[in-house]
Design a protein around this motif. Structure first.
Motif, PDB file in Angstrom:
ATOM      1  N   PHE A  69       0.844  -1.185   0.000  1.00 49.06           N
ATOM      2  CA  PHE A  69       0.000   0.000   0.000  1.00 49.06           C
ATOM      3  C   PHE A  69       0.879   1.234   0.000  1.00 49.06           C
ATOM      4  O   PHE A  69       1.927   1.272   0.660  1.00 49.06           O
ATOM      5  CB  PHE A  69      -0.853   0.066   1.275  1.00 49.06           C
ATOM      6  CG  PHE A  69      -1.924  -0.973   1.415  1.00 49.06           C
ATOM      7  CD1 PHE A  69      -2.444  -1.643   0.329  1.00 49.06           C
ATOM      8  CD2 PHE A  69      -2.432  -1.260   2.664  1.00 49.06           C
ATOM      9  CE1 PHE A  69      -3.458  -2.583   0.474  1.00 49.06           C
ATOM     10  CE2 PHE A  69      -3.446  -2.196   2.824  1.00 49.06           C
ATOM     11  CZ  PHE A  69      -3.951  -2.855   1.730  1.00 49.06           C
ATOM     12  N   GLU A  70       0.431   2.270  -0.701  1.00 51.09           N
ATOM     13  CA  GLU A  70       1.142   3.541  -0.620  1.00 51.09           C
ATOM     14  C   GLU A  70       0.897   4.166   0.751  1.00 51.09           C
ATOM     15  O   GLU A  70      -0.063   3.828   1.432  1.00 51.09           O
ATOM     16  CB  GLU A  70       0.683   4.484  -1.729  1.00 51.09           C
ATOM     17  CG  GLU A  70      -0.760   4.911  -1.630  1.00 51.09           C
ATOM     18  CD  GLU A  70      -1.206   5.766  -2.804  1.00 51.09           C
ATOM     19  OE1 GLU A  70      -0.387   6.095  -3.679  1.00 51.09           O
ATOM     20  OE2 GLU A  70      -2.395   6.114  -2.833  1.00 51.09           O
ATOM     21  N   LYS A 108      -4.602   1.727  -1.846  1.00 54.52           N
ATOM     22  CA  LYS A 108      -5.314   0.615  -1.210  1.00 54.52           C
ATOM     23  C   LYS A 108      -6.483   0.114  -2.052  1.00 54.52           C
ATOM     24  O   LYS A 108      -6.747  -1.085  -2.091  1.00 54.52           O
ATOM     25  CB  LYS A 108      -5.831   1.033   0.171  1.00 54.52           C
ATOM     26  CG  LYS A 108      -4.771   1.219   1.213  1.00 54.52           C
ATOM     27  CD  LYS A 108      -5.421   1.632   2.519  1.00 54.52           C
ATOM     28  CE  LYS A 108      -4.405   1.993   3.555  1.00 54.52           C
ATOM     29  NZ  LYS A 108      -5.043   2.460   4.807  1.00 54.52           N
ATOM     30  N   HIS A 109      -7.152   1.031  -2.741  1.00 55.24           N
ATOM     31  CA  HIS A 109      -8.326   0.613  -3.521  1.00 55.24           C
ATOM     32  C   HIS A 109      -7.950  -0.264  -4.715  1.00 55.24           C
ATOM     33  O   HIS A 109      -8.820  -0.872  -5.322  1.00 55.24           O
ATOM     34  CB  HIS A 109      -9.152   1.827  -3.974  1.00 55.24           C
ATOM     35  CG  HIS A 109      -8.440   2.741  -4.909  1.00 55.24           C
ATOM     36  ND1 HIS A 109      -7.754   3.852  -4.467  1.00 55.24           N
ATOM     37  CD2 HIS A 109      -8.294   2.703  -6.255  1.00 55.24           C
ATOM     38  CE1 HIS A 109      -7.221   4.470  -5.507  1.00 55.24           C
ATOM     39  NE2 HIS A 109      -7.531   3.788  -6.606  1.00 55.24           N
ATOM     40  N   ARG A 114      -9.208 -10.632   1.083  1.00 58.64           N
ATOM     41  CA  ARG A 114     -10.250 -11.228   1.926  1.00 58.64           C
ATOM     42  C   ARG A 114     -11.653 -10.785   1.511  1.00 58.64           C
ATOM     43  O   ARG A 114     -12.512 -10.521   2.338  1.00 58.64           O
ATOM     44  CB  ARG A 114      -9.978 -10.916   3.396  1.00 58.64           C
ATOM     45  CG  ARG A 114      -8.664 -11.493   3.904  1.00 58.64           C
ATOM     46  CD  ARG A 114      -8.498 -11.365   5.409  1.00 58.64           C
ATOM     47  NE  ARG A 114      -8.623 -10.038   5.955  1.00 58.64           N
ATOM     48  CZ  ARG A 114      -7.605  -9.182   6.130  1.00 58.64           C
ATOM     49  NH1 ARG A 114      -6.389  -9.514   5.783  1.00 58.64           N
ATOM     50  NH2 ARG A 114      -7.824  -7.999   6.671  1.00 58.64           N
ATOM     51  N   GLY A 115     -11.885 -10.669   0.194  1.00 59.82           N
ATOM     52  CA  GLY A 115     -13.203 -10.357  -0.325  1.00 59.82           C
ATOM     53  C   GLY A 115     -13.564  -8.883  -0.331  1.00 59.82           C
ATOM     54  O   GLY A 115     -14.717  -8.542  -0.611  1.00 59.82           O
ATOM     55  N   LEU A 116     -12.587  -8.011  -0.033  1.00 59.06           N
ATOM     56  CA  LEU A 116     -12.869  -6.577   0.023  1.00 59.06           C
ATOM     57  C   LEU A 116     -11.820  -5.787  -0.750  1.00 59.06           C
ATOM     58  O   LEU A 116     -10.659  -6.205  -0.842  1.00 59.06           O
ATOM     59  CB  LEU A 116     -12.840  -6.078   1.476  1.00 59.06           C
ATOM     60  CG  LEU A 116     -13.914  -6.571   2.419  1.00 59.06           C
ATOM     61  CD1 LEU A 116     -13.596  -6.141   3.847  1.00 59.06           C
ATOM     62  CD2 LEU A 116     -15.276  -6.019   2.000  1.00 59.06           C
ATOM     63  N   PRO A 117     -12.200  -4.597  -1.251  1.00 55.96           N
ATOM     64  CA  PRO A 117     -11.177  -3.683  -1.734  1.00 55.96           C
ATOM     65  C   PRO A 117     -10.291  -3.269  -0.549  1.00 55.96           C
ATOM     66  O   PRO A 117     -10.779  -3.143   0.585  1.00 55.96           O
ATOM     67  CB  PRO A 117     -11.967  -2.482  -2.261  1.00 55.96           C
ATOM     68  CG  PRO A 117     -13.353  -3.010  -2.490  1.00 55.96           C
ATOM     69  CD  PRO A 117     -13.543  -4.087  -1.460  1.00 55.96           C
ATOM     70  N   GLY A 118      -9.017  -3.090  -0.794  1.00 51.65           N
ATOM     71  CA  GLY A 118      -8.070  -2.790   0.282  1.00 51.65           C
ATOM     72  C   GLY A 118      -8.424  -1.578   1.112  1.00 51.65           C
ATOM     73  O   GLY A 118      -8.133  -1.534   2.307  1.00 51.65           O
ATOM     74  N   ASP A 119      -9.071  -0.580   0.505  1.00 50.11           N
ATOM     75  CA  ASP A 119      -9.407   0.628   1.269  1.00 50.11           C
ATOM     76  C   ASP A 119     -10.602   0.418   2.194  1.00 50.11           C
ATOM     77  O   ASP A 119     -10.928   1.290   2.998  1.00 50.11           O
ATOM     78  CB  ASP A 119      -9.622   1.822   0.344  1.00 50.11           C
ATOM     79  CG  ASP A 119     -10.765   1.642  -0.636  1.00 50.11           C
ATOM     80  OD1 ASP A 119     -11.212   0.493  -0.860  1.00 50.11           O
ATOM     81  OD2 ASP A 119     -11.209   2.662  -1.196  1.00 50.11           O
ATOM     82  N   GLU A 120     -11.233  -0.754   2.125  1.00 51.46           N
ATOM     83  CA  GLU A 120     -12.342  -1.066   3.033  1.00 51.46           C
ATOM     84  C   GLU A 120     -11.934  -2.030   4.145  1.00 51.46           C
ATOM     85  O   GLU A 120     -12.739  -2.364   5.002  1.00 51.46           O
ATOM     86  CB  GLU A 120     -13.515  -1.653   2.237  1.00 51.46           C
ATOM     87  CG  GLU A 120     -14.112  -0.667   1.251  1.00 51.46           C
ATOM     88  CD  GLU A 120     -15.249  -1.250   0.436  1.00 51.46           C
ATOM     89  OE1 GLU A 120     -15.803  -2.305   0.817  1.00 51.46           O
ATOM     90  OE2 GLU A 120     -15.583  -0.637  -0.606  1.00 51.46           O
ATOM     91  N   LEU A 121     -10.687  -2.458   4.129  1.00 50.20           N
ATOM     92  CA  LEU A 121     -10.189  -3.379   5.155  1.00 50.20           C
ATOM     93  C   LEU A 121      -9.936  -2.654   6.467  1.00 50.20           C
ATOM     94  O   LEU A 121      -9.531  -1.492   6.481  1.00 50.20           O
ATOM     95  CB  LEU A 121      -8.851  -3.996   4.723  1.00 50.20           C
ATOM     96  CG  LEU A 121      -8.865  -5.057   3.653  1.00 50.20           C
ATOM     97  CD1 LEU A 121      -7.442  -5.407   3.270  1.00 50.20           C
ATOM     98  CD2 LEU A 121      -9.598  -6.292   4.136  1.00 50.20           C
ATOM     99  N   LYS A 122     -10.148  -3.359   7.544  1.00 50.48           N
ATOM    100  CA  LYS A 122      -9.745  -2.879   8.866  1.00 50.48           C
ATOM    101  C   LYS A 122      -8.385  -3.508   9.151  1.00 50.48           C
ATOM    102  O   LYS A 122      -8.281  -4.724   9.302  1.00 50.48           O
ATOM    103  CB  LYS A 122     -10.751  -3.314   9.940  1.00 50.48           C
ATOM    104  CG  LYS A 122     -12.144  -2.810   9.696  1.00 50.48           C
ATOM    105  CD  LYS A 122     -12.295  -1.387  10.152  1.00 50.48           C
ATOM    106  CE  LYS A 122     -13.759  -0.999  10.127  1.00 50.48           C
ATOM    107  NZ  LYS A 122     -14.059   0.181   9.400  1.00 50.48           N
ATOM    108  N   LEU A 123      -7.343  -2.706   9.172  1.00 51.04           N
ATOM    109  CA  LEU A 123      -5.987  -3.209   9.395  1.00 51.04           C
ATOM    110  C   LEU A 123      -5.627  -3.144  10.871  1.00 51.04           C
ATOM    111  O   LEU A 123      -6.054  -2.237  11.585  1.00 51.04           O
ATOM    112  CB  LEU A 123      -4.968  -2.389   8.595  1.00 51.04           C
ATOM    113  CG  LEU A 123      -5.134  -2.401   7.082  1.00 51.04           C
ATOM    114  CD1 LEU A 123      -4.123  -1.453   6.432  1.00 51.04           C
ATOM    115  CD2 LEU A 123      -4.978  -3.804   6.537  1.00 51.04           C
ATOM    116  N   SER A 124      -4.808  -4.079  11.300  1.00 53.76           N
ATOM    117  CA  SER A 124      -4.353  -4.113  12.687  1.00 53.76           C
ATOM    118  C   SER A 124      -3.033  -3.349  12.847  1.00 53.76           C
ATOM    119  O   SER A 124      -2.426  -3.387  13.910  1.00 53.76           O
ATOM    120  CB  SER A 124      -4.166  -5.558  13.136  1.00 53.76           C
ATOM    121  OG  SER A 124      -3.172  -6.196  12.334  1.00 53.76           O
TER     122      SER A 124
END
Length: 129
Positions: A69-70, A108-109, A114-124
């Motif tokens: 990701f940028e 991210k987009h 995991r079935g989602l665009p990267g900009d919709e992920l909740k990252l830890s």
């Protein structure tokens, strides 16, 4: 998020894959504050006749491509590069002359995880380091 591709001559790369993966992960954790349990590494061991490179390189010549990701700072990316050169040399005895690293950053987009665009992920973990 980060995906790593590692290319090299199979006779040189295959024996060191596990150790090289450990070194790369430790550098990602230290320089980019990656979670230590994140490891997405793919190795591409090539026959000598399928891997051409410039003179002055040995059969230890290794190409590392980091896709992520940028959002990381220039300083963090430079720290990653320096750590990789240093630790690969000290842990695996591969000269920096035989290592090339490219960092590819994408929004991210542009990722699907995991079935989602990267900009919709909740990252830890945080990306902006």
């Amino acid at each position: 998020m980060g995906q790593i591709k590692i290319y090299g001559v199979k006779d040189s790369l295959n024996p060191i894959k596990k150790k090289l993966s450990n070194v790369i992960r430790s550098c990602m954790v230290e320089a980019l504050d990656f979670p230590s349990d994140k490891r997405f590494h793919r190795f591409f061991p090539l026959d000598k006749e399928d891997f051409y490179f410039a003179s002055g390189r040995t059969e230890s010549y290794t190409v590392i491509e980091v896709s992520m990701f940028e959002g990381r700072s220039v300083e963090a990316k430079k720290q990653l590069l320096k750590l990789l050169f240093k630790l690969i040399n000290s842990e695996l005895y591969i000269s920096p002359q035989d290592i090339e690293i490219t960092i590819f950053e994408t929004p991210k987009h542009n990722w699907g995880i995991r079935g989602l665009p990267g900009d919709e992920l909740k990252l830890s973990y945080k990306v902006n380091v």
